[in-house]
Scaffold this motif. Structure first.
Motif, PDB file in Angstrom:
ATOM      1  N   VAL A 190       0.842  -1.202   0.000  1.00 24.36           N
ATOM      2  CA  VAL A 190       0.000   0.000   0.000  1.00 24.36           C
ATOM      3  C   VAL A 190       0.873   1.246   0.000  1.00 24.36           C
ATOM      4  CG1 VAL A 190      -1.927  -1.145   1.163  1.00 24.36           C
ATOM      5  CG2 VAL A 190      -0.176   0.012   2.527  1.00 24.36           C
ATOM      6  N   ILE A 191       0.264   2.373  -0.377  1.00 19.81           N
ATOM      7  CA  ILE A 191       0.984   3.645  -0.433  1.00 19.81           C
ATOM      8  C   ILE A 191       0.545   4.573   0.698  1.00 19.81           C
ATOM      9  CG2 ILE A 191       1.413   5.717  -1.815  1.00 19.81           C
ATOM     10  CD1 ILE A 191       1.003   4.023  -4.312  1.00 19.81           C
ATOM     11  N   ASN A 192      -0.752   4.563   1.000  1.00 23.28           N
ATOM     12  CA  ASN A 192      -1.309   5.446   2.026  1.00 23.28           C
ATOM     13  C   ASN A 192      -1.945   4.641   3.151  1.00 23.28           C
ATOM     14  OD1 ASN A 192      -0.788   7.967   0.688  1.00 23.28           O
ATOM     15  ND2 ASN A 192      -2.460   7.480  -0.713  1.00 23.28           N
ATOM     16  N   LEU A 193      -1.944   5.237   4.341  1.00 18.09           N
ATOM     17  CA  LEU A 193      -2.655   4.672   5.482  1.00 18.09           C
ATOM     18  C   LEU A 193      -3.619   5.715   6.027  1.00 18.09           C
ATOM     19  CD1 LEU A 193       0.263   2.903   7.402  1.00 18.09           C
ATOM     20  CD2 LEU A 193      -1.465   1.840   5.935  1.00 18.09           C
ATOM     21  N   ASN A 194      -4.709   5.247   6.622  1.00 20.61           N
ATOM     22  CA  ASN A 194      -5.729   6.127   7.195  1.00 20.61           C
ATOM     23  C   ASN A 194      -5.649   6.095   8.715  1.00 20.61           C
ATOM     24  OD1 ASN A 194      -7.568   6.769   4.680  1.00 20.61           O
ATOM     25  ND2 ASN A 194      -7.079   4.582   4.585  1.00 20.61           N
ATOM     26  N   ARG A 195      -5.921   7.265   9.323  1.00 15.90           N
ATOM     27  CA  ARG A 195      -5.765   7.378  10.768  1.00 15.90           C
ATOM     28  C   ARG A 195      -7.070   7.863  11.406  1.00 15.90           C
ATOM     29  NH1 ARG A 195      -1.049  10.798  13.938  1.00 15.90           N
ATOM     30  NH2 ARG A 195      -2.237  12.628  13.339  1.00 15.90           N
ATOM     31  N   PHE A 196      -7.560   7.086  12.386  1.00 13.41           N
ATOM     32  CA  PHE A 196      -8.749   7.437  13.153  1.00 13.41           C
ATOM     33  C   PHE A 196      -8.345   7.618  14.617  1.00 13.41           C
ATOM     34  CE2 PHE A 196     -10.131   5.025   9.509  1.00 13.41           C
ATOM     35  CZ  PHE A 196     -11.272   5.670   9.076  1.00 13.41           C
ATOM     36  N   PHE A 243      -6.571   4.155  15.480  1.00 17.42           N
ATOM     37  CA  PHE A 243      -6.725   2.939  14.684  1.00 17.42           C
ATOM     38  C   PHE A 243      -6.247   3.256  13.280  1.00 17.42           C
ATOM     39  CE2 PHE A 243      -9.386  -0.506  12.660  1.00 17.42           C
ATOM     40  CZ  PHE A 243      -8.724  -1.560  13.284  1.00 17.42           C
ATOM     41  N   ILE A 244      -5.217   2.520  12.846  1.00 13.34           N
ATOM     42  CA  ILE A 244      -4.585   2.766  11.552  1.00 13.34           C
ATOM     43  C   ILE A 244      -5.020   1.671  10.584  1.00 13.34           C
ATOM     44  CG2 ILE A 244      -2.416   3.255  10.376  1.00 13.34           C
ATOM     45  CD1 ILE A 244      -2.992   5.076  12.773  1.00 13.34           C
ATOM     46  N   GLN A 245      -5.491   2.075   9.389  1.00 14.71           N
ATOM     47  CA  GLN A 245      -5.953   1.115   8.389  1.00 14.71           C
ATOM     48  C   GLN A 245      -5.389   1.451   7.011  1.00 14.71           C
ATOM     49  OE1 GLN A 245     -10.349   1.543   9.207  1.00 14.71           O
ATOM     50  NE2 GLN A 245     -10.245  -0.711   9.132  1.00 14.71           N
ATOM     51  N   SER A 246      -5.142   0.416   6.232  1.00 16.07           N
ATOM     52  CA  SER A 246      -4.794   0.638   4.832  1.00 16.07           C
ATOM     53  C   SER A 246      -6.059   0.694   3.979  1.00 16.07           C
ATOM     54  CB  SER A 246      -3.876  -0.484   4.335  1.00 16.07           C
ATOM     55  OG  SER A 246      -4.496  -1.750   4.456  1.00 16.07           O
ATOM     56  N   ASP A 247      -7.115   0.014   4.424  1.00 15.11           N
ATOM     57  CA  ASP A 247      -8.376  -0.044   3.690  1.00 15.11           C
ATOM     58  C   ASP A 247      -9.514   0.209   4.667  1.00 15.11           C
ATOM     59  OD1 ASP A 247     -10.617  -0.574   2.184  1.00 15.11           O
ATOM     60  OD2 ASP A 247     -10.074  -2.643   1.693  1.00 15.11           O
ATOM     61  N   THR A 248     -10.207   1.346   4.519  1.00  7.43           N
ATOM     62  CA  THR A 248     -11.268   1.701   5.460  1.00  7.43           C
ATOM     63  C   THR A 248     -12.521   0.850   5.278  1.00  7.43           C
ATOM     64  OG1 THR A 248     -12.036   3.445   3.954  1.00  7.43           O
ATOM     65  CG2 THR A 248     -10.477   4.073   5.675  1.00  7.43           C
ATOM     66  N   ASN A 249     -12.599   0.080   4.216  1.00  8.42           N
ATOM     67  CA  ASN A 249     -13.715  -0.843   4.029  1.00  8.42           C
ATOM     68  C   ASN A 249     -13.432  -2.211   4.651  1.00  8.42           C
ATOM     69  OD1 ASN A 249     -15.384   0.928   2.474  1.00  8.42           O
ATOM     70  ND2 ASN A 249     -14.030   0.581   0.718  1.00  8.42           N
ATOM     71  N   SER A 250     -12.245  -2.344   5.229  1.00  9.63           N
ATOM     72  CA  SER A 250     -11.838  -3.606   5.841  1.00  9.63           C
ATOM     73  C   SER A 250     -11.944  -3.499   7.362  1.00  9.63           C
ATOM     74  CB  SER A 250     -10.393  -3.925   5.440  1.00  9.63           C
ATOM     75  OG  SER A 250      -9.859  -4.951   6.216  1.00  9.63           O
ATOM     76  N   THR A 251     -11.923  -4.657   8.025  1.00 10.16           N
ATOM     77  CA  THR A 251     -11.885  -4.674   9.491  1.00 10.16           C
ATOM     78  C   THR A 251     -10.456  -4.748  10.011  1.00 10.16           C
ATOM     79  OG1 THR A 251     -12.171  -7.075   9.424  1.00 10.16           O
ATOM     80  CG2 THR A 251     -14.152  -5.747   9.734  1.00 10.16           C
ATOM     81  N   LYS A 252      -9.490  -4.901   9.110  1.00  4.62           N
ATOM     82  CA  LYS A 252      -8.097  -5.046   9.523  1.00  4.62           C
ATOM     83  C   LYS A 252      -7.483  -3.689   9.846  1.00  4.62           C
ATOM     84  CE  LYS A 252      -6.647  -7.200   5.832  1.00  4.62           C
ATOM     85  NZ  LYS A 252      -5.768  -7.977   4.914  1.00  4.62           N
ATOM     86  N   GLY A 253      -6.628  -3.672  10.872  1.00  2.00           N
ATOM     87  CA  GLY A 253      -5.948  -2.440  11.222  1.00  2.00           C
ATOM     88  C   GLY A 253      -5.029  -2.633  12.410  1.00  2.00           C
ATOM     89  N   LEU A 254      -4.379  -1.553  12.822  1.00  2.00           N
ATOM     90  CA  LEU A 254      -3.449  -1.564  13.945  1.00  2.00           C
ATOM     91  C   LEU A 254      -3.882  -0.514  14.948  1.00  2.00           C
ATOM     92  CD1 LEU A 254      -0.747  -2.405  15.301  1.00  2.00           C
ATOM     93  CD2 LEU A 254       0.357  -0.610  13.933  1.00  2.00           C
ATOM     94  N   MET A 255      -4.106  -0.943  16.200  1.00  3.12           N
ATOM     95  CA  MET A 255      -4.473  -0.022  17.261  1.00  3.12           C
ATOM     96  C   MET A 255      -3.223   0.456  17.995  1.00  3.12           C
ATOM     97  SD  MET A 255      -5.130   0.447  20.767  1.00  3.12           S
ATOM     98  CE  MET A 255      -5.210  -1.207  21.447  1.00  3.12           C
ATOM     99  N   ILE A 256      -3.130   1.765  18.219  1.00  3.63           N
ATOM    100  CA  ILE A 256      -2.009   2.350  18.948  1.00  3.63           C
ATOM    101  C   ILE A 256      -2.557   3.180  20.097  1.00  3.63           C
ATOM    102  CG2 ILE A 256      -0.050   3.944  18.848  1.00  3.63           C
ATOM    103  CD1 ILE A 256       0.258   3.160  15.909  1.00  3.63           C
TER     104      ILE A 256
END
Length: 416
Positions: A190-196, A243-256
């Motif tokens: 992936v190129i971008n990550l999303n941050r919540f 919560f960091i995700q590469s795909d916001t339509n996915s449930t996968k991600g990394l919690m910090i």
């Protein structure tokens, strides 16, 4: 009957006896994840801290990042035996043949604070469960350290396809990040990550014997903070969790989880008044929370418990050392001391036995004699933020042991 025939029959009897005794002994020696005691994972005297961080490269392919923190000062690699494997259940036997030994040639990095290994694994099609296991044996005294994580199971939404790293390229292996510190994110896909951002704050849990359910917030506040480029350092300024995700339509991600600079230690008098809730009466705790001068109120509180100023200093030191360990070991999106496992750890101390199943974790205290053991069972709850979220099975039967330990705490005689 001749001496020879007696001797032959005696040898046959001994042989059958050895065979008979040997079968259950061999069976007993077979370790699996459900039977092995993992108490060293939570010991205050461990020499190493193990972690497995899976990077999911495809549905069935994983890169296992295995950072091993050096708690012991200047450890010698040759004092330990490092090995790993993937098992298909918590009951599958962990044999020497299945464990793949890691040598110094397998080290990706050997830093001041970590031994770090990386290995790729492929899960066969049709295999419903996959659990990665890291084992380290101390040659000097025979201690065995374990760490495991589900790769494929009902409790896993999926693992991220990117990694988070410190500046020295060691994977981010803590349960929290100090505010304003930066991490480097890397990915080959992936190129971008999303941050919540979630600015949530949590209350301390109910005691072990309180069976009524705590109030649950119906709405969780969340702020989308946009996307950012991979392979660039990213800092986290706010206290809460991300919560960091590469795909916001996915449930996968990394919690910090982010925390103040003082964390995992106590930061101020206000925090102290909150943290003594586990060994205080309701009236005592309300008085502390309402006190205008928290320092004076806390001084009076601690001296009032022991009736001895020196003993109260020892009690304060020991209690907040337990809080610090709880924060290190059990922080998820909550501070460790506010989790069920953190609460039990603070009040009861490090468990004598820790055993895992697919859907629970059981801590045992006291003698190995089953008649005198006290068990605390934590049920695993599926959670999008973390694969290791557990809640305590509360019971009134736990009340005698709970109050006994609180009494020992309040007398200033607790010693782990």
């Amino acid at each position: 009957m001749t001496t020879t025939s007696i001797s032959s029959k005696f040898k046959l009897f001994i042989g059958l006896l050895i065979l008979f005794i040997g079968i259950p002994e061999y069976s007993h020696s077979q370790q699996n994840l459900a039977s092995v005691n993992q108490a060293l994972r939570y010991s205050r005297y461990s020499r190493l801290s193990l972690k497995i961080i899976p990077i999911q490269e495809s549905d069935r392919s994983f890169l296992l990042q295995m950072p091993i923190e050096k708690i012991e000062e200047n450890p010698d690699f040759d004092d330990y035996i490092f090995s790993y494997t993937v098992v298909s259940s918590y009951q599958e036997a962990i044999t020497d043949e299945k464990m793949m030994v890691l040598t110094e040639e397998d080290l990706k990095y050997d830093t001041q604070n970590h031994f770090f290994f990386e290995k790729k694994v492929e899960i066969p099609m049709g295999q419903e469960f996959a659990i990665a296991l890291l084992k380290v044996s101390d040659r000097r005294q025979g201690d065995e350290y374990f760490y495991h994580i589900d790769l494929i199971s009902p409790f896993i939404f999926g693992h991220p396809d990117f990694g988070a790293y410190y500046g020295n390229n060691i994977p981010f292996d803590q349960s929290f990040l100090v505010q304003n510190e930066a991490l480097l994110f890397k990915s080959n896909s992936v190129i971008n990550l999303n941050r919540f951002y979630y600015p949530a704050k949590f209350e301390a849990p109910f005691p072990a014997m309180e069976i009524k359910s705590p109030p649950v917030s119906r709405q969780v506040e969340v702020e989308y903070e946009g996307d950012f480029l991979i392979n660039t350092p990213r800092s986290f300024e706010k206290e809460g969790y991300y919560f960091i995700q590469s795909d916001t339509n996915s449930t996968k991600g990394l919690m910090i989880k982010t925390a103040p600079e003082s964390f995992p230690r106590v930061g101020n008098w206000e925090e102290m008044t909150q943290m003594v809730v586990y060994i205080s009466t309701r009236k005592e705790h309300e008085s502390l929370l309402e006190a205008a001068d928290k320092k004076i109120a806390l001084d009076q509180y601690w001296i009032g418990l022991t009736k001895n100023e020196e003993a109260s200093k020892d009690l304060i030191r020991e209690y907040f050392r337990q809080v610090e360990f709880a924060n290190i070991l059990f922080t998820d999106f909550k501070e460790g001391w506010k989790t069920d496992r953190g609460m039990v750890y603070i009040v009861m101390g490090p468990p004598n036995e820790v055993r895992f199943g697919l859907d629970d974790e059981v801590w045992s205290y006291g003698s190995m004699d089953s008649n005198s053991k006290i068990n605390f069972t934590f049920t695993r709850v599926k959670n999008i933020l973390t694969p290791n979220y557990y809640t305590l099975n509360r019971s009134r039967a736990l009340q005698p042991a709970w109050f006994k330990n609180i009494t020992v705490w309040r007398s200033g005689k607790m010693d782990f």
